[in-house]
Design a protein around this motif. Structure first.
Motif, mmCIF file in Angstrom:
data_model
loop_
_atom_site.group_PDB
_atom_site.id
_atom_site.type_symbol
_atom_site.label_atom_id
_atom_site.label_comp_id
_atom_site.label_asym_id
_atom_site.label_seq_id
_atom_site.Cartn_x
_atom_site.Cartn_y
_atom_site.Cartn_z
ATOM 1 N N SER A 1 0.836 -1.203 0.000
ATOM 2 C CA SER A 1 0.000 0.000 0.000
ATOM 3 C C SER A 1 0.872 1.255 0.000
ATOM 4 O O SER A 1 0.573 2.238 -0.702
ATOM 5 N N VAL A 2 1.938 1.243 0.796
ATOM 6 C CA VAL A 2 2.848 2.388 0.846
ATOM 7 C C VAL A 2 3.503 2.606 -0.514
ATOM 8 O O VAL A 2 3.618 3.749 -1.002
ATOM 9 N N LEU A 3 3.929 1.511 -1.157
ATOM 10 C CA LEU A 3 4.550 1.625 -2.483
ATOM 11 C C LEU A 3 3.576 2.196 -3.498
ATOM 12 O O LEU A 3 3.943 3.021 -4.350
ATOM 13 N N LEU A 4 2.323 1.760 -3.413
ATOM 14 C CA LEU A 4 1.311 2.276 -4.334
ATOM 15 C C LEU A 4 1.098 3.770 -4.128
ATOM 16 O O LEU A 4 1.026 4.543 -5.093
ATOM 17 N N VAL B 1 -10.890 6.735 4.538
ATOM 18 C CA VAL B 1 -12.307 6.384 4.450
ATOM 19 C C VAL B 1 -12.526 5.335 3.372
ATOM 20 O O VAL B 1 -13.275 4.363 3.570
ATOM 21 N N ILE B 2 -11.892 5.502 2.216
ATOM 22 C CA ILE B 2 -12.028 4.529 1.119
ATOM 23 C C ILE B 2 -11.572 3.142 1.579
ATOM 24 O O ILE B 2 -12.248 2.136 1.353
ATOM 25 N N LEU B 3 -10.427 3.097 2.257
ATOM 26 C CA LEU B 3 -9.885 1.811 2.724
ATOM 27 C C LEU B 3 -10.788 1.187 3.781
ATOM 28 O O LEU B 3 -11.061 -0.015 3.747
ATOM 29 N N ALA B 4 -11.234 1.997 4.737
ATOM 30 C CA ALA B 4 -12.052 1.464 5.833
ATOM 31 C C ALA B 4 -13.385 0.921 5.321
ATOM 32 O O ALA B 4 -13.822 -0.169 5.715
ATOM 33 N N MET B 5 -14.049 1.657 4.437
ATOM 34 C CA MET B 5 -15.349 1.230 3.933
ATOM 35 C C MET B 5 -15.219 -0.015 3.061
ATOM 36 O O MET B 5 -16.034 -0.939 3.145
ATOM 37 N N GLY B 6 -14.169 -0.058 2.247
ATOM 38 C CA GLY B 6 -13.949 -1.258 1.429
ATOM 39 C C GLY B 6 -13.644 -2.466 2.293
ATOM 40 O O GLY B 6 -14.191 -3.557 2.073
ATOM 41 N N GLY B 7 -12.791 -2.282 3.311
ATOM 42 C CA GLY B 7 -12.447 -3.396 4.195
ATOM 43 C C GLY B 7 -13.637 -3.910 4.974
ATOM 44 O O GLY B 7 -13.848 -5.129 5.078
ATOM 45 N N ALA C 1 -18.469 -1.924 -3.928
ATOM 46 C CA ALA C 1 -19.091 -2.946 -4.770
ATOM 47 C C ALA C 1 -18.119 -4.089 -5.036
ATOM 48 O O ALA C 1 -18.480 -5.268 -4.954
ATOM 49 N N PHE C 2 -16.865 -3.729 -5.341
ATOM 50 C CA PHE C 2 -15.874 -4.775 -5.602
ATOM 51 C C PHE C 2 -15.564 -5.554 -4.326
ATOM 52 O O PHE C 2 -15.427 -6.791 -4.363
ATOM 53 N N ALA C 3 -15.451 -4.863 -3.185
ATOM 54 C CA ALA C 3 -15.122 -5.533 -1.922
ATOM 55 C C ALA C 3 -16.189 -6.545 -1.540
ATOM 56 O O ALA C 3 -15.886 -7.610 -0.997
ATOM 57 N N THR D 1 -9.219 -8.370 4.314
ATOM 58 C CA THR D 1 -8.931 -7.011 4.765
ATOM 59 C C THR D 1 -7.704 -6.441 4.075
ATOM 60 O O THR D 1 -7.724 -5.314 3.554
ATOM 61 N N SER D 2 -6.623 -7.217 4.051
ATOM 62 C CA SER D 2 -5.369 -6.739 3.468
ATOM 63 C C SER D 2 -5.498 -6.533 1.968
ATOM 64 O O SER D 2 -5.066 -5.509 1.427
ATOM 65 N N SER D 3 -6.090 -7.494 1.283
ATOM 66 C CA SER D 3 -6.231 -7.399 -0.171
ATOM 67 C C SER D 3 -7.143 -6.251 -0.558
ATOM 68 O O SER D 3 -6.899 -5.550 -1.551
ATOM 69 N N ASN D 4 -8.207 -6.046 0.214
ATOM 70 C CA ASN D 4 -9.125 -4.950 -0.093
ATOM 71 C C ASN D 4 -8.449 -3.590 0.032
ATOM 72 O O ASN D 4 -8.798 -2.655 -0.695
ATOM 73 N N ASP D 5 -7.507 -3.461 0.947
ATOM 74 C CA ASP D 5 -6.779 -2.197 1.071
ATOM 75 C C ASP D 5 -6.035 -1.877 -0.225
ATOM 76 O O ASP D 5 -6.087 -0.754 -0.734
ATOM 77 N N ILE D 6 -5.328 -2.888 -0.742
ATOM 78 C CA ILE D 6 -4.563 -2.685 -1.978
ATOM 79 C C ILE D 6 -5.498 -2.409 -3.150
ATOM 80 O O ILE D 6 -5.290 -1.481 -3.943
ATOM 81 N N LEU D 7 -6.546 -3.210 -3.269
ATOM 82 C CA LEU D 7 -7.474 -3.051 -4.390
ATOM 83 C C LEU D 7 -8.248 -1.746 -4.303
ATOM 84 O O LEU D 7 -8.520 -1.107 -5.337
ATOM 85 N N ALA D 8 -8.592 -1.328 -3.081
ATOM 86 C CA ALA D 8 -9.293 -0.053 -2.920
ATOM 87 C C ALA D 8 -8.408 1.115 -3.361
ATOM 88 O O ALA D 8 -8.882 2.078 -3.981
#
Length: 458
Positions: free
Chosen positions: A296-299, A321-327, A406-408, A435-442
């Motif tokens: 996530s940091v690299l992204l 907010v984007i990360l929390a809601m997706g997770g 929607a994706f999460a 949780t971890s994957s959704n952070d990256i994808l979000a």
């Protein structure tokens, strides 16, 4: 407050004040399960002393109700002769549970001290995995021959020395194979006395094999509302039964196990107070989450290289907010699917329906939250002087939140299904993985939408 609670309070007062001589009279008024609860919550230094205050006739019942750690501590203080005297009086399945926790050499010594009949029953149970039908069954059951008349079966059952009440009997053929079951009241009907059990018995019998997983046992008992399940070997011979108390224990154990797995921990934390042990149990999944945090940091660094400083500041404010809601959306979805897998309702034929349901739910929730979040960006943040125009900012964060949620929802539903098909326990990996994957994808979704909006604006 009930009398039982008053007695418990008095005993706990006596334990704290070390008034040991007053405790035995209070124990006499309590059920073994209540006594076990008191010992479980007492200081570890008093386990053995409290157990020794019990009468010999009640020790087996209390030992069967103790937590594993407390039971192990007490057994460590007893001699092999004392343990053999206690387990001989226990139900065979409870005795097998106790001896199964001991070292092989000590177990054999204790079995050698027991009466041959009791030790043979326990040995039979110890050959099965403890989390299978064979491992939780009891060999105590009532079986009657199919060619008996109701009158003969009644006399036979009446001649047995039973430790527990019996409400129905299993019907077997001459080779001991299960053919049906019959309720005792059917045997007592006057008009049935001369009829054979082959004619009277119910032939539709729900049963399990000895190697069936205990979770499947609990699922069948719940589905068909059974108070007991007959257990068969691979020759279809009746070898035991699983009673309601064991089924309830399995349900509790499986539910607790799944809850701990979802949190990336284990039930062993309940038995140990060591912070080091707790860290050892939790740390692996936290390290996995930390590793995905590196990505996530690299992204974020990569995206910021292509954004102006002013854009990066205002857009970065919305990332949490984007990360929390997706997770959270992903965890909600995965939890529902894991529950369906555990209960047996998430069958292969239901998977398309489940995914469509989650896609729709995710889209609805994402649309509502996206609109609310977009309006917030437009009317609250948009009032400030920003390099990113208020309409574009609102559309960007609103669209990104909708897409991420929607994706999460879909991702959270798909992951447990895939893990289950790969024979990996979805309860273990889904929580940290989703949780971890959704952070990256979000993040990918958010900044993908951002660059799209910037390109459209320009």
């Amino acid at each position: 407050m009930s009398d039982v609670n008053r007695i418990k309070e008095r005993i706990n007062f006596c334990i704290k004040g070390e008034l040991w001589e007053q405790i035995p009279k209070f124990f006499e008024e309590l059920h073994p399960a209540d006594i076990a609860e008191i010992i479980n919550h007492a200081p570890a230094s008093s386990y053995k002393q409290l157990f020794e205050m019990l009468g010999d006739e009640i020790k087996p019942d209390v030992l069967a109700e103790l937590d594993d750690k407390v039971e192990a501590d007490i057994l460590d203080e007893l001699t092999d002769e004392e343990i053999s005297d206690i387990v001989e009086e226990m139900a065979p399945d409870d005795a097998a549970d106790v001896l199964g926790e001991l070292e092989d050499e000590q177990r054999e010594d204790i079995l050698g001290l027991m009466e041959e009949e009791e030790s043979d029953e326990v040995r039979e149970l110890l050959q099965y995995d403890e989390e299978t039908a064979g491992g939780i069954m009891t060999p105590d059951f009532v079986a009657v021959q199919a060619d008996m008349t109701a009158a003969e079966a009644t006399d036979f059952i009446g001649s047995l020395d039973l430790d527990e009440p019996v409400y129905y009997a299993y019907v077997v053929d001459s080779k001991g194979r299960l053919t049906g079951w019959i309720q005792l009241w059917e045997l007592l009907k006057h008009g049935n006395r001369n009829q054979t059990l082959a004619d009277l018995a119910e032939s539709e019998t729900i049963s399990v094999h000895t190697d069936a997983d205990q979770e499947e046992v609990a699922r069948l008992a719940s589905k068909y509302d059974l108070s007991a399940l007959p257990v068969l070997d691979w020759q279809h011979k009746l070898v035991g039964r699983i009673t309601m108390d064991d089924i309830m224990d399995v349900m509790e154990d499986e539910a607790s196990e799944d809850i701990f797995k979802l949190a990336g921990s284990s039930e062993s934390e309940l038995e140990y107070t060591s912070a080091l042990h707790a860290s050892k149990s939790r740390l692996p999944w936290l390290l996995i989450t930390l590793t995905t945090g590196f990505f996530s940091v690299l992204l974020l660094n990569s995206y910021h290289a292509y954004l102006s400083f002013s854009h990066a500041i205002i857009l970065g404010a919305f990332v949490p907010v984007i990360l929390a809601m997706g997770g959270n959306t992903g965890i909600q979805s995965s939890t529902l699917v894991i529950r369906g897998i555990a209960l047996g309702t998430a069958h292969t034929k239901n998977i398309p329906k489940i995914l469509l349901h989650e896609i729709t739910a995710g889209a609805i929730m994402g649309a509502i939250c996206g609109i609310v979040f977009g309006l917030y960006a437009l009317f609250v943040i948009g009032r400030e002087e920003t390099a990113f125009g208020p309409p574009y900012l609102a559309l960007t964060v609103g669209s990104a939140l909708f897409s991420a949620m929607a994706f999460a929802a879909v991702f959270g539903a798909v992951v447990p299904v895939i893990l289950n098909r790969m024979r990996i326990d979805p309860a273990v990996a889904s929580g940290p993985f989703v949780t971890s994957s959704n952070d990256i994808l979000a993040l990918l979704i958010y900044y993908g939408v951002t660059f799209l909006m910037i390109s459209l604006r320009s």
